[in-house]
Design an enzyme around this catalytic site. Structure first.
Site, PDB file in Angstrom:
ATOM      1  N   GLU A   1       0.831  -1.217   0.000  1.00  0.00           N
ATOM      2  CA  GLU A   1       0.000   0.000   0.000  1.00  0.00           C
ATOM      3  C   GLU A   1       0.861   1.260   0.000  1.00  0.00           C
ATOM      4  O   GLU A   1       1.662   1.455   0.922  1.00  0.00           O
ATOM      5  CB  GLU A   1      -0.913  -0.024   1.239  1.00  0.00           C
ATOM      6  CG  GLU A   1      -1.907   1.111   1.267  1.00  0.00           C
ATOM      7  CD  GLU A   1      -2.866   1.015   2.459  1.00  0.00           C
ATOM      8  OE1 GLU A   1      -3.225  -0.114   2.862  1.00  0.00           O
ATOM      9  OE2 GLU A   1      -3.236   2.070   2.983  1.00  0.00           O
TER      10      GLU A   1
ATOM     11  N   LYS B   1      -7.138  -1.206  11.662  1.00  0.00           N
ATOM     12  CA  LYS B   1      -6.518  -1.510  10.362  1.00  0.00           C
ATOM     13  C   LYS B   1      -5.299  -0.601  10.166  1.00  0.00           C
ATOM     14  O   LYS B   1      -4.256  -1.034   9.665  1.00  0.00           O
ATOM     15  CB  LYS B   1      -7.542  -1.315   9.240  1.00  0.00           C
ATOM     16  CG  LYS B   1      -7.149  -1.929   7.908  1.00  0.00           C
ATOM     17  CD  LYS B   1      -6.269  -1.054   7.053  1.00  0.00           C
ATOM     18  CE  LYS B   1      -5.958  -1.700   5.714  1.00  0.00           C
ATOM     19  NZ  LYS B   1      -5.117  -0.856   4.848  1.00  0.00           N
TER      20      LYS B   1
ATOM     21  N   ASP C   1       4.127 -15.092  11.079  1.00  0.00           N
ATOM     22  CA  ASP C   1       2.791 -15.486  10.641  1.00  0.00           C
ATOM     23  C   ASP C   1       1.809 -14.336  10.904  1.00  0.00           C
ATOM     24  O   ASP C   1       1.339 -14.152  12.028  1.00  0.00           O
ATOM     25  CB  ASP C   1       2.394 -16.759  11.424  1.00  0.00           C
ATOM     26  CG  ASP C   1       1.033 -17.296  11.022  1.00  0.00           C
ATOM     27  OD1 ASP C   1       0.249 -16.570  10.388  1.00  0.00           O
ATOM     28  OD2 ASP C   1       0.751 -18.456  11.376  1.00  0.00           O
TER      29      ASP C   1
ATOM     30  N   HIS D   1      -2.324  10.211   0.306  1.00  0.00           N
ATOM     31  CA  HIS D   1      -2.496   8.940  -0.420  1.00  0.00           C
ATOM     32  C   HIS D   1      -2.384   9.153  -1.913  1.00  0.00           C
ATOM     33  O   HIS D   1      -1.723   8.414  -2.619  1.00  0.00           O
ATOM     34  CB  HIS D   1      -3.889   8.375  -0.126  1.00  0.00           C
ATOM     35  CG  HIS D   1      -3.871   7.337   0.933  1.00  0.00           C
ATOM     36  ND1 HIS D   1      -4.882   6.448   1.118  1.00  0.00           N
ATOM     37  CD2 HIS D   1      -2.975   7.047   1.886  1.00  0.00           C
ATOM     38  CE1 HIS D   1      -4.614   5.651   2.125  1.00  0.00           C
ATOM     39  NE2 HIS D   1      -3.458   6.003   2.599  1.00  0.00           N
TER      40      HIS D   1
END
Ligand code: MEV
Length: 452
Positions: A84, A267, A283, A380
């Protein structure tokens, strides 16, 4: 003797080869070692074929480093693997603000994992519980015998808990064997122990063996990270630092009151945590499962971090379970994962957890600050524009130039990027000063979008 630092001004402006040299100087890991462990994704198809089944090849992802990370007075250049745009730049930027206030303070629990053995058909749960607890020493010794290597490294079974589940008619109990995994993530060790002690537990409980597996809700293996950020470094062109603090506290309260917002808030934390977890060969599905179960532990899904005003400054606090390893598993076979630990200067699993959680808190600060000020899209879009420029065929230094043009035109499409690219190429062929003007524009955009 290298002076380990995580402050590398202008890092984002130089080429990949130059960045490798700068990281080599800051960490002592040679540039050719970085090249060997990363070029081609660091993993041969033949090696990948030993990892999983039905292999056709490997799948590359960008490998960057977050700068400015200082945890418990020690500097770390932190590798992040993430697709991202803006995640690495945002974490570096926020880590710089946090560093100005003294950096991250982290405390880490002992590396205790939970091995679950489910016992079914238990007629008398109270009697089964007493029988198992009375045999605690015997069970722990049996568990230790199943993992001699771990015991030799100072780990092993530490405690036993028995929980009754559901109604008496469910006839179900679960036994937790609590195991110190030292520097291993521990999944294999824990599952081995569950299988080794299950029959004896079932016989003590006069029941039947059910599932035998670790719990990913490893709430005895938490990390807590704090930071304090002064108002002046939080200020933007349009808002003073005190107003930004109010905005960030407001964002935190929103997440505390609303699970819909808490999920997105978390998130933003996991953007940082997962990228470090992946870069170090750990993991990330286990980490995600544990984080979200922990976030929901009170019955209401909640944010893993909170932000409060502390006098004139902003105080941040993050708590989450983190089961990470610096030995065994993928690290044994993946050269890039081993490289990441060396670049970050990390040996123990607990230090890795402290650093990963700190990068999570930095990512969260970057997100809530952007949301409380300009909104997330500005930064962004500036970074998204670089991928669009690449897709349009821009190469090397052209990428920043094309990105700057399409951001300024507020038209971030491949079509616009193609037009910008041909203008840029045409201009650079001319001997006039136009190229210089474009260069200045490029410089301006870089410093707002990706300042590290
Ligand atoms: C995007 O990857 C992450 C954010 O949505 C996090 C947040 O909203 O706090 C920006």
């Amino acid at each position: 003797m290298i002076k380990r630092t995580s402050q590398l001004p202008g890092f984002y402006k130089v080429t990949v080869a130059e960045r490798r040299k700068l990281v080599a100087e800051a960490t002592g890991v040679e540039a050719h070692e970085i090249a060997r462990a990363l070029d081609g994704g660091g993993l041969e198809a033949e090696t990948a074929d030993k990892f999983v089944e039905n292999v056709l090849g490997t799948y590359g992802l960008p490998y960057g480093v977050t700068l400015n990370v200082r945890v418990n007075d020690k500097d770390h250049v932190v590798p992040m693997v993430v697709e991202e745009p803006s995640v690495v730049a945002a974490a570096s930027n926020a880590a710089k603000m946090i560093r100005a206030g003294g950096g991250f303070r982290a405390e880490i629990d002992e590396p205790l994992m939970i091995s679950q053995v489910q016992i079914t058909n238990v007629k008398d749960a109270a009697r089964a519980t007493s029988a198992i607890l009375a045999a605690k020493a015997e069970i722990l010794a049996k568990a230790d015998r199943a993992v001699p290597g771990l015991c030799a490294r100072g780990g092993g079974a530490r405690d036993l808990e028995v929980r009754t589940l559901g109604q008496p008619s469910d006839e179900m109990i679960v036994v937790h064997v609590i195991v110190d995994c030292r520097d291993a993530m521990g999944a294999n060790l824990i599952n081995t122990i569950a299988e080794a002690v299950a029959d004896r537990l079932a016989s003590l409980a006069d029941g039947r063996v059910g599932l035998r597996i670790l719990s990913n809700l490893c709430d005895k293996r938490c990390v807590r990270v704090r930071c304090r950020v002064s108002a002046d470094v939080l200020a933007t062109d349009d808002m003073d630092g005190q107003a930004v603090i109010d905005g960030i506290v407001n964002a935190s309260r929103f997440a505390e009151l609303d699970p819909y917002r808490a999920a997105t808030h978390n998130k933003g934390i996991m953007n940082g945590v997962d990228a470090v977890v992946i870069a170090t060969g750990n993991d990330w599905r286990a980490v995600e499962a544990g984080a979200h179960a922990f976030a929901a532990r009170t019955g209401q899904y909640s944010p893993l971090s909170i932000w409060r005003r502390d006098g004139d400054a902003l105080a941040g606090f993050l708590e989450m379970p983190l089961a990470l390893g610096t030995v065994g598993g993928t690290l044994r076979v993946h050269p890039s994962a081993r490289l990441s630990l060396r670049i970050a200067g990390l040996e123990s699993a607990s230090d890795l957890a402290a650093v990963a959680a700190s990068v999570g808190l930095a990512s969260n600060l970057a997100a809530v600050r952007a949301l409380a000020t300009d909104g997330i899209q500005r930064g962004h879009m500036a970074l998204h524009a670089r991928s669009v420029a690449l897709a349009a065929g821009a190469e090397g230094g052209e990428v920043e130039g094309v990105a700057a043009i399409i951001v300024e035109a507020r038209d971030i499409t491949v079509e616009a990027a193609r037009r910008a690219l041909s203008v840029l190429r045409e201009t650079s062929r001319r001997p006039s000063g136009d190229g210089e003007a474009l260069g200045k524009r490029k410089e301006r955009q870089s410093s707002t979008a990706v300042e590290g």
